[in-house]
Design an enzyme around this catalytic site. Structure first.
Site, PDB file in Angstrom:
ATOM      1  N   ASP A  18       4.975  10.334  -0.455  1.00 40.23           N
ATOM      2  CA  ASP A  18       5.252  11.053  -1.691  1.00 40.23           C
ATOM      3  C   ASP A  18       5.154  12.553  -1.339  1.00 40.23           C
ATOM      4  O   ASP A  18       4.625  12.908  -0.274  1.00 40.23           O
ATOM      5  CB  ASP A  18       4.194  10.637  -2.729  1.00 40.23           C
ATOM      6  CG  ASP A  18       4.090  11.612  -3.874  1.00 40.23           C
ATOM      7  OD1 ASP A  18       5.127  11.897  -4.472  1.00 40.23           O
ATOM      8  OD2 ASP A  18       2.966  12.102  -4.154  1.00 40.23           O
ATOM      9  N   ASP A  20       4.541  15.773  -3.932  1.00 37.76           N
ATOM     10  CA  ASP A  20       3.516  16.554  -4.657  1.00 37.76           C
ATOM     11  C   ASP A  20       2.142  15.908  -4.570  1.00 37.76           C
ATOM     12  O   ASP A  20       1.974  14.738  -4.927  1.00 37.76           O
ATOM     13  CB  ASP A  20       3.898  16.683  -6.136  1.00 37.76           C
ATOM     14  CG  ASP A  20       4.952  17.759  -6.371  1.00 37.76           C
ATOM     15  OD1 ASP A  20       5.171  18.585  -5.470  1.00 37.76           O
ATOM     16  OD2 ASP A  20       5.550  17.763  -7.460  1.00 37.76           O
ATOM     17  N   ASP A 218      -0.279   9.809  -4.196  1.00 41.90           N
ATOM     18  CA  ASP A 218      -1.481  10.094  -4.998  1.00 41.90           C
ATOM     19  C   ASP A 218      -1.447   9.437  -6.374  1.00 41.90           C
ATOM     20  O   ASP A 218      -2.478   9.139  -6.951  1.00 41.90           O
ATOM     21  CB  ASP A 218      -1.681  11.613  -5.163  1.00 41.90           C
ATOM     22  CG  ASP A 218      -0.604  12.232  -6.028  1.00 41.90           C
ATOM     23  OD1 ASP A 218       0.585  11.986  -5.776  1.00 41.90           O
ATOM     24  OD2 ASP A 218      -0.947  12.951  -6.989  1.00 41.90           O
ATOM     25  N   PHE A 230       3.655   1.642  -3.812  1.00 44.23           N
ATOM     26  CA  PHE A 230       2.311   1.480  -3.241  1.00 44.23           C
ATOM     27  C   PHE A 230       1.912   0.005  -3.245  1.00 44.23           C
ATOM     28  O   PHE A 230       1.326  -0.498  -2.279  1.00 44.23           O
ATOM     29  CB  PHE A 230       1.322   2.302  -4.073  1.00 44.23           C
ATOM     30  CG  PHE A 230      -0.123   2.031  -3.788  1.00 44.23           C
ATOM     31  CD1 PHE A 230      -0.734   2.580  -2.671  1.00 44.23           C
ATOM     32  CD2 PHE A 230      -0.881   1.231  -4.636  1.00 44.23           C
ATOM     33  CE1 PHE A 230      -2.083   2.336  -2.405  1.00 44.23           C
ATOM     34  CE2 PHE A 230      -2.222   0.987  -4.385  1.00 44.23           C
ATOM     35  CZ  PHE A 230      -2.822   1.538  -3.256  1.00 44.23           C
TER      36      PHE A 230
HETATM   37  O1  M1P Z   1       5.567  14.693  -8.413  1.00 43.97           O
HETATM   38  C1  M1P Z   1       6.819  14.284  -8.745  1.00 43.97           C
HETATM   39  C2  M1P Z   1       7.333  14.947 -10.007  1.00 43.97           C
HETATM   40  O2  M1P Z   1       7.474  16.335  -9.786  1.00 43.97           O
HETATM   41  C3  M1P Z   1       7.937  17.064 -10.875  1.00 43.97           C
HETATM   42  O3  M1P Z   1       7.031  16.938 -11.937  1.00 43.97           O
HETATM   43  P1  M1P Z   1       6.367  18.170 -12.734  1.00 43.97           P
HETATM   44  O4  M1P Z   1       7.374  19.246 -12.806  1.00 43.97           O
HETATM   45  O5  M1P Z   1       6.007  17.555 -14.045  1.00 43.97           O
HETATM   46  O6  M1P Z   1       5.142  18.575 -11.968  1.00 43.97           O
HETATM   47  C4  M1P Z   1       9.284  16.562 -11.359  1.00 43.97           C
HETATM   48  O7  M1P Z   1      10.281  16.958 -10.468  1.00 43.97           O
HETATM   49  C5  M1P Z   1       9.275  15.057 -11.534  1.00 43.97           C
HETATM   50  O8  M1P Z   1      10.594  14.600 -11.689  1.00 43.97           O
HETATM   51  C6  M1P Z   1       8.669  14.354 -10.363  1.00 43.97           C
HETATM   52  O9  M1P Z   1       8.534  12.986 -10.622  1.00 43.97           O
END
Ligand code: M1P
Length: 257
Positions: A18, A20, A218, A230
Site C-alpha cells: 500500500d 499512504d 496499514d 490483506f
Molecule cells: O490511502 C489511500 C487513499 O488516499 C487518498 O485519501 P485521502 O485524500 O482521503 O487521504 C485518496 O486518494 C483515496 O482515494 C485513497 O484511497
C-alpha cells in the site's frame, strides 16, 4: 515457474505495498531510506505498489528526481490496479462509468452532492467528488484542503464519524448498484464496483506464478481499504503502523540474510 521477466531475482516472490502510511506518510514523499531499502529488496524479489489513489498522486509520492515510480517498481497499481503497469508498460484496464452507467451515476452523484451541501462541519473547501477511471473519490471537506486542514478534518472525523455515517447512508440507498464504499485515507472515501478493491490487482500478476505474494498495508482492519487483499488467501498479509514499521519488517523478513 515464473516467466523470464523476473529471471534475475533469486527469490520468486512478489512483495506488494500500500502507499499512504505504508511506504510514505499520507500524501507525503517517500523518504530516501525507504527508496534505498526498496531498491535493495528489488534485487531479491519482485516488488509492486497498490494504492487507492490515482497515478498522478502516487507518482508525486514515489517518483524520485532520477526515476519514475512506474519504473522503480516491477508492478505499479494505482486505483487498486485499475491503472496498472508491469515493468513500466501499461496493462489492460476497465472503467467505473462503463460499469455503473451514466444514468445511475447521475442519480448517485446528485445525491452525494446534496448530502455534502447539507453537512454541518467546521470548514469545507472544494473538489468534493473526484471522478477517476476505476472509482469515484468523495471528500466531505473537499480534496483541495491544505495539509493542516486535512489533519484537522481527520481528527474531527475520528470523533464525529462524518465519513462513516455518509457511507452507511450510501450503502443503504444504493444497495442495488453493486458498489463498495471504502474509507482509505484521511479526508475521503472511495466508491468502486464490488471486487474492484485492491484484490483487483492480483489478476495482473497471476501469470507469473509467484511462490508467495506478500502484502504490506496499514488499513487492514474490516472496512479499511487494505482489508480484502490483506486477508485474501492468495497473499501473506502484513499489517503495519507506519513506514518505519514497514522498514523494520522488510529488514527482518527479506533483507537480514
Ligand atoms: O490511502 C489511500 C487513499 O488516499 C487518498 O485519501 P485521502 O485524500 O482521503 O487521504 C485518496 O486518494 C483515496 O482515494 C485513497 O484511497
Amino acid at each position: 515457474m515464473t516467466s523470464s521477466a523476473f529471471a534475475d531475482r533469486p527469490v520468486k516472490k512478489l512483495v506488494l505495498f500500500d502507499v499512504d502510511e505504508t511506504l510514505t506518510h499520507a500524501r507525503r514523499q517517500a523518504s530516501p531510506e525507504m527508496i534505498e531499502t526498496l531498491q535493495q529488496l528489488r534485487k531479491k524479489v519482485a516488488i509492486g505498489f497498490v494504492g487507492g489513489s490515482d497515478l498522478v498522486k502516487i507518482s508525486e509520492q514515489l517518483d524520485t528526481p532520477s526515476t519514475r515510480a512506474i519504473d522503480a517498481f516491477d508492478y505499479a497499481f494505482a486505483e487498486n490496479g485499475l491503472t496498472a503497469f508491469k515493468l513500466g508498460k501499461p496493462l489492460p484496464t476497465q472503467s467505473f462509468i462503463k460499469y455503473v452507467g451514466e444514468e445511475r451515476y447521475k442519480v448517485m452523484v446528485k445525491f452525494i452532492l446534496r448530502y455534502i451541501a447539507d453537512l454541518d462541519i467546521p470548514i469545507q473547501r472544494g473538489t468534493f467528488v473526484e471522478f477517476r477511471n476505476g472509482m469515484v473519490n468523495v471528500s466531505p471537506i473537499g480534496r483541495n484542503a491544505t495539509m493542516q486542514e486535512r489533519y484537522d478534518f481527520a481528527a474531527y472525523d475520528a470523533v464525529h464519524k462524518v465519513r462513516e455515517a455518509f457511507v452507511k447512508v450510501l450503502r443503504e440507498k444504493f444497495s442495488d448498484y453493486g458498489l463498495t464504499f471504502a474509507i482509505g485515507g484521511q479526508i475521503s472515501f472511495d466508491i468502486f464496483p464490488t471486487g474492484w478493491d485492491k484484490t483487483y490487482c492480483l489478476r495482473h500478476v497471476e501469470d507469473e506464478n509467484f511462490e508467495e505474494i506478500h502484502f504490506f498495508g496499514d488499513k487492514t482492519h474490516q472496512g479499511g481499504n487494505d482489508h480484502e487483499i490483506f486477508s485474501d488467501p492468495r497473499t501473506i498479509g502484513h499489517s503495519v503502523r507506519n513506514p518505519q514499521h514497514t522498514l523494520e519488517l522488510l529488514r527482518e523478513l527479506f533483507l537480514s540474510a
